[in-house]
Motif scaffolding. Structure first.
Motif, PDB file in Angstrom:
ATOM      1  N   PRO A  59      44.443  47.940  36.660  1.00  0.00           N
ATOM      2  CA  PRO A  59      43.106  48.415  36.307  1.00  0.00           C
ATOM      3  C   PRO A  59      42.987  48.597  34.788  1.00  0.00           C
ATOM      4  O   PRO A  59      43.973  48.926  34.122  1.00  0.00           O
ATOM      5  CB  PRO A  59      43.004  49.773  37.014  1.00  0.00           C
ATOM      6  N   GLY A  60      41.783  48.370  34.257  1.00  0.00           N
ATOM      7  CA  GLY A  60      41.509  48.654  32.850  1.00  0.00           C
ATOM      8  C   GLY A  60      40.917  50.043  32.702  1.00  0.00           C
ATOM      9  O   GLY A  60      40.815  50.798  33.679  1.00  0.00           O
ATOM     10  N   ALA A  61      40.485  50.354  31.465  1.00  0.00           N
ATOM     11  CA  ALA A  61      39.954  51.702  31.201  1.00  0.00           C
ATOM     12  C   ALA A  61      38.711  51.989  32.030  1.00  0.00           C
ATOM     13  O   ALA A  61      38.546  53.097  32.544  1.00  0.00           O
ATOM     14  CB  ALA A  61      39.645  51.832  29.712  1.00  0.00           C
ATOM     15  N   THR A  62      37.838  50.985  32.189  1.00  0.00           N
ATOM     16  CA  THR A  62      36.613  51.204  32.982  1.00  0.00           C
ATOM     17  C   THR A  62      36.968  51.474  34.437  1.00  0.00           C
ATOM     18  O   THR A  62      36.427  52.403  35.063  1.00  0.00           O
ATOM     19  CB  THR A  62      35.688  49.963  32.905  1.00  0.00           C
ATOM     20  N   GLU A  63      37.896  50.679  34.977  1.00  0.00           N
ATOM     21  CA  GLU A  63      38.291  50.856  36.375  1.00  0.00           C
ATOM     22  C   GLU A  63      38.965  52.217  36.578  1.00  0.00           C
ATOM     23  O   GLU A  63      38.813  52.841  37.629  1.00  0.00           O
ATOM     24  CB  GLU A  63      39.239  49.733  36.808  1.00  0.00           C
ATOM     25  N   ALA A  69      37.770  48.307  41.385  1.00  0.00           N
ATOM     26  CA  ALA A  69      38.429  47.166  40.734  1.00  0.00           C
ATOM     27  C   ALA A  69      37.437  46.233  40.052  1.00  0.00           C
ATOM     28  O   ALA A  69      36.329  46.017  40.543  1.00  0.00           O
ATOM     29  CB  ALA A  69      39.222  46.377  41.793  1.00  0.00           C
ATOM     30  N   PHE A  70      37.843  45.681  38.934  1.00  0.00           N
ATOM     31  CA  PHE A  70      37.108  44.633  38.222  1.00  0.00           C
ATOM     32  C   PHE A  70      35.652  45.010  37.921  1.00  0.00           C
ATOM     33  O   PHE A  70      34.729  44.239  38.178  1.00  0.00           O
ATOM     34  CB  PHE A  70      37.182  43.296  38.991  1.00  0.00           C
ATOM     35  N   GLY A  75      36.001  42.135  34.376  1.00  0.00           N
ATOM     36  CA  GLY A  75      35.424  41.964  35.718  1.00  0.00           C
ATOM     37  C   GLY A  75      34.059  41.295  35.654  1.00  0.00           C
ATOM     38  O   GLY A  75      33.731  40.448  36.488  1.00  0.00           O
ATOM     39  N   LYS A  76      33.287  41.670  34.642  1.00  0.00           N
ATOM     40  CA  LYS A  76      31.952  41.059  34.490  1.00  0.00           C
ATOM     41  C   LYS A  76      32.074  39.578  34.134  1.00  0.00           C
ATOM     42  O   LYS A  76      31.315  38.742  34.650  1.00  0.00           O
ATOM     43  CB  LYS A  76      31.147  41.818  33.432  1.00  0.00           C
ATOM     44  N   LEU A  77      33.052  39.256  33.287  1.00  0.00           N
ATOM     45  CA  LEU A  77      33.263  37.837  32.969  1.00  0.00           C
ATOM     46  C   LEU A  77      33.726  37.086  34.224  1.00  0.00           C
ATOM     47  O   LEU A  77      33.274  35.969  34.497  1.00  0.00           O
ATOM     48  CB  LEU A  77      34.296  37.687  31.836  1.00  0.00           C
ATOM     49  N   LEU A  78      34.598  37.718  34.998  1.00  0.00           N
ATOM     50  CA  LEU A  78      35.067  37.091  36.237  1.00  0.00           C
ATOM     51  C   LEU A  78      33.885  36.816  37.179  1.00  0.00           C
ATOM     52  O   LEU A  78      33.818  35.751  37.805  1.00  0.00           O
ATOM     53  CB  LEU A  78      36.113  37.986  36.920  1.00  0.00           C
ATOM     54  N   ASP A  79      32.952  37.759  37.256  1.00  0.00           N
ATOM     55  CA  ASP A  79      31.751  37.552  38.096  1.00  0.00           C
ATOM     56  C   ASP A  79      31.011  36.287  37.673  1.00  0.00           C
ATOM     57  O   ASP A  79      30.571  35.498  38.513  1.00  0.00           O
ATOM     58  CB  ASP A  79      30.790  38.740  37.971  1.00  0.00           C
ATOM     59  N   LYS A  80      30.886  36.105  36.351  1.00  0.00           N
ATOM     60  CA  LYS A  80      30.161  34.926  35.846  1.00  0.00           C
ATOM     61  C   LYS A  80      30.931  33.649  36.175  1.00  0.00           C
ATOM     62  O   LYS A  80      30.338  32.640  36.561  1.00  0.00           O
ATOM     63  CB  LYS A  80      30.001  35.021  34.317  1.00  0.00           C
ATOM     64  N   HIS A 170      43.912  35.407  32.652  1.00  0.00           N
ATOM     65  CA  HIS A 170      43.178  36.625  33.002  1.00  0.00           C
ATOM     66  C   HIS A 170      41.893  36.647  32.178  1.00  0.00           C
ATOM     67  O   HIS A 170      41.914  36.306  30.985  1.00  0.00           O
ATOM     68  CB  HIS A 170      44.030  37.863  32.672  1.00  0.00           C
ATOM     69  N   PRO A 171      40.756  37.025  32.779  1.00  0.00           N
ATOM     70  CA  PRO A 171      39.512  37.061  31.991  1.00  0.00           C
ATOM     71  C   PRO A 171      39.622  37.947  30.744  1.00  0.00           C
ATOM     72  O   PRO A 171      38.970  37.662  29.732  1.00  0.00           O
ATOM     73  CB  PRO A 171      38.461  37.601  32.966  1.00  0.00           C
TER      74      PRO A 171
END
Ligand code: SF4
Length: 201
Positions: A59-63, A69-70, A75-80, A170-171
């Motif tokens: 997990p990153g700081a936001t998670e 997760a993501f 995670g937002k880039l992964l969504d795109k 990794h994104p």
């Protein structure tokens, strides 16, 4: 795989209960030092009937803040990326090698990865995916081969115990270094083609 609608409902309910139990266990986990510094553990998210499992590093700081997760910039880039290759999030389950945020976003230590690996094994047994997309070298080294190099081995197709595995960047790495984006795009085209050819979805 499921023989009747009734059996299917029972299995789906059992999977849901098992994931809820796993969530409870991870919530109280202190098997490694990351358990002391995290705000929220992040087990994973997505469909328990997913044919594809996406595995990142941690997990990153936001998670860490949201417990989901993501949800951060990667995670937002992964969504795109997923939208651009027409992969629905309904067909995916997302998780990481470690379930707790490593301070200052450092790479999780091998001992921390080892301590956390049983949770990923349990998730794998519950979801039983046909394909795994591995984001970054930590996930690929842990799951495919400790000698894995993301620079030379990204986009290659591996198979282990009947599960197709494709590693890519990794994104978060793409956000740090945009020059990797064209190579990552080629990987995602391979992923899409493999999904279609092997009838994963
Ligand atoms: S990273 Fe994994 S092993 Fe370490 S405390 Fe969190 S859940 Fe437990």
């Amino acid at each position: 795989m499921h023989s009747s609608p009734f059996c299917y409902l029972i299995i789906v309910s059992m999977e849901k209960i098992a994931i809820e139990e796993l969530t409870r266990i991870v919530l109280n986990c202190r098997k490694c030092p990351l358990g002391e510094s995290r705000l929220h553990p992040v087990l994973g998210k997505g469909s328990l009937q997913a044919k594809i499992m996406i595995v990142g590093e941690g997990p990153g700081a936001t998670e860490d803040q949201t417990g989901v997760a993501f949800t951060g910039p990667a995670g937002k880039l992964l969504d795109k990326i997923l939208a651009s290759v027409n992969i629905s999030k309904d067909d995916l389950y997302f998780t990481n090698i470690v379930k707790c945020f490593p301070p200052e976003n450092r790479t999780p230590r091998l001992s921390e990865q080892e301590a956390c690996l049983d949770y990923l094994r349990m998730q794998f047994l519950l979801i039983h995916p046909k394909m795994m997309i591995l984001l970054g070298s930590v996930a690929a080294k842990k799951i495919i081969d400790p000698k894995f190099s993301v620079m030379s081995d990204h986009g290659k197709i591996f198979e282990k115990k009947g599960v197709i595995m494709i590693p890519t960047f990794h994104p978060a790495a793409l956000l740090r270094d945009e020059t990797k984006k064209p190579a990552a795009w080629e990987d995602w085209k391979i992923i899409r083609k493999t999904i279609d050819e092997k009838k994963i979805l």
